[in-house]
Design a protein around this motif. Structure first.
Motif, short mmCIF file in Angstrom:
data_model
loop_
_atom_site.label_atom_id
_atom_site.label_comp_id
_atom_site.label_asym_id
_atom_site.label_seq_id
_atom_site.Cartn_x
_atom_site.Cartn_y
_atom_site.Cartn_z
N ASP A 110 0.82 -1.21 0.00
CA ASP A 110 0.00 0.00 0.00
C ASP A 110 0.85 1.26 0.00
O ASP A 110 0.54 2.23 -0.67
CB ASP A 110 -0.92 0.02 1.23
CG ASP A 110 -2.10 -0.93 1.07
OD1 ASP A 110 -2.48 -1.23 -0.08
OD2 ASP A 110 -2.63 -1.39 2.10
N GLU A 111 1.93 1.24 0.78
CA GLU A 111 2.74 2.45 0.95
C GLU A 111 4.21 2.10 1.05
O GLU A 111 4.57 1.00 1.47
CB GLU A 111 2.30 3.20 2.21
CG GLU A 111 0.86 3.63 2.24
CD GLU A 111 0.44 4.11 3.61
OE1 GLU A 111 0.35 5.34 3.80
OE2 GLU A 111 0.21 3.27 4.49
N ASP A 121 1.45 -2.43 4.46
CA ASP A 121 0.06 -2.50 4.03
C ASP A 121 -0.82 -1.84 5.07
O ASP A 121 -1.44 -2.50 5.91
CB ASP A 121 -0.36 -3.96 3.81
CG ASP A 121 0.16 -4.53 2.51
OD1 ASP A 121 0.38 -3.74 1.57
OD2 ASP A 121 0.36 -5.75 2.42
N GLY A 122 -0.86 -0.54 5.04
CA GLY A 122 -1.64 0.21 6.02
C GLY A 122 -3.07 0.44 5.61
O GLY A 122 -3.86 0.99 6.37
N LEU A 123 -3.44 0.01 4.39
CA LEU A 123 -4.79 0.27 3.89
C LEU A 123 -5.49 -1.00 3.43
O LEU A 123 -6.38 -0.95 2.59
CB LEU A 123 -4.74 1.30 2.75
CG LEU A 123 -4.25 2.69 3.14
CD1 LEU A 123 -3.96 3.53 1.91
CD2 LEU A 123 -5.28 3.38 4.02
N GLY A 127 -2.55 -2.79 -2.64
CA GLY A 127 -1.64 -2.05 -3.52
C GLY A 127 -2.14 -0.66 -3.82
O GLY A 127 -2.16 -0.22 -4.97
N ALA A 128 -2.55 0.06 -2.77
CA ALA A 128 -3.21 1.36 -2.95
C ALA A 128 -2.38 2.34 -3.77
O ALA A 128 -2.92 3.08 -4.61
CB ALA A 128 -3.54 1.97 -1.59
N GLN A 166 -9.86 -7.25 6.41
CA GLN A 166 -10.55 -6.00 6.71
C GLN A 166 -9.94 -4.80 5.98
O GLN A 166 -8.73 -4.63 5.95
CB GLN A 166 -10.51 -5.74 8.21
CG GLN A 166 -11.17 -4.44 8.64
CD GLN A 166 -11.27 -4.31 10.14
OE1 GLN A 166 -11.80 -5.19 10.82
NE2 GLN A 166 -10.75 -3.21 10.67
N VAL A 167 -10.82 -3.99 5.42
CA VAL A 167 -10.44 -2.72 4.82
C VAL A 167 -11.42 -1.65 5.27
O VAL A 167 -12.55 -1.96 5.66
CB VAL A 167 -10.41 -2.77 3.26
CG1 VAL A 167 -9.40 -3.77 2.77
CG2 VAL A 167 -11.80 -3.07 2.70
#
Length: 298
Positions: A110-111, A121-123, A127-128, A166-167
């Motif tokens: 994600d970041e 992967d904070g989101l 792969g934000a 979870q998202v």
């Protein structure tokens, strides 16, 4: 040191007031005044040593103009055009630099944590940054970046969506769902603006967006009211509220753009219907001076 103590003494010194008072009153007055003097004196000392505020940068006389935004450097259109082209180039260079670092150290995460040079992967692990970067790269005409990001979406994102846990509904909608829909439009889907021929066909972005949105819809359908739950378990197609049972007003009332557009291009009105129920529900909420609360209870 003598100067410092002298300044401190002048700040803390006070003159005694006249009048006859009892011994008890005198003690109380002296204690109260001493305490207030110490507090006030400390504040004065802090103000004395405090740095002056930073002023915003100022234009040089040559850069100042009429203030219309285009001729503040020169009235010559060629000079103005050259200036903006140079600025555009710098912005593109900054974007390519950021993308290169992300691709090297955190591709698929994600970041990127730039100092430690690793991905997180904070989101939710979708792969934000990859999806977020797609439409920007298309607008900038960076086909190489579009091809890299688009290929990752085609090869990995659907699997991630089907297996992840979870998202957050809001973050996933504005970044991942919104990024996919923007990429679909800018790659020529549904009579959109075809800015690139790199990457997969527009249908790939649309089908992935529909799969994601179908899972996000559980936030709406699982809620007992029109206000959606904040968190979604993607692989279960289930949802639950945030701790305390509150939902952010700003989050639930800014999902309509993506869901309405998805209904428009897919021909399926279920996305728009669920999103617009939020707005109808908010009209019924009690208001203070025309405003609803920052948080809404389901």
């Amino acid at each position: 040191m003598i100067l410092i103590f002298g300044v401190a003494y002048l700040m803390l010194a006070h003159t005694s007031s006249g009048g006859v008072v009892s011994d008890d009153e005198a003690i109380v007055n002296r204690n109260s005044y001493a305490n207030s003097s110490i507090v006030n004196g400390a504040g004065k000392i802090k103000r004395f040593w405090r740095r002056p505020p930073r002023l915003p940068p100022r234009l040089s006389p040559d850069e100042k103009g009429s203030g219309n935004g285009n001729d503040h450097v020169s009235g010559n259109p060629d000079v103005v055009r050259s200036m903006w082209i140079a600025r555009q180039k710098k912005v593109k260079e900054a974007f390519v630099h950021a993308w290169s670092g992300y691709k090297k150290f955190a591709m698929g995460y994600d970041e990127l944590m730039p100092l430690s040079q690793h991905g997180i992967d904070g989101l939710g692990g979708l792969g934000a940054t990859v999806v977020d970067a797609l439409d920007t790269a298309m607008i900038m005409g960076l086909d190489e970046v579009v091809a890299e990001a688009g290929s990752w979406v085609e090869e990995h994102l659907s699997e991630r969506i089907s297996k992840k846990g979870q998202v957050n509904l809001f973050e996933t909608t504005i970044r991942v769902l919104g990024g996919l829909l923007s990429a679909y439009h800018l790659s020529g889907g549904e009579k959109g603006t075809n800015l690139t021929h790199a990457g997969p066909k527009p249908a790939v972005y649309l089908e992935t967006a529909k799969d994601l949105a179908d899972r996000l819809l559980s936030a709406f359908t699982a809620s007992p009211t029109a206000i959606p739950f904040s968190d979604v378990i993607l692989h279960e197609k289930s949802a639950h509220p945030a701790p305390g049972g509150l939902s952010s007003t700003s989050e639930v009332s800014t999902l309509q753009l993506e869901f309405n557009y998805l209904s428009q291009i897919s021909g399926d009105q279920k996305y728009s219907l669920e999103a617009m129920k939020v707005m109808e529900h908010m009209k019924t909420l009690p208001k203070i001076e025309g405003l609803v609360p920052i948080y809404i209870r389901y």
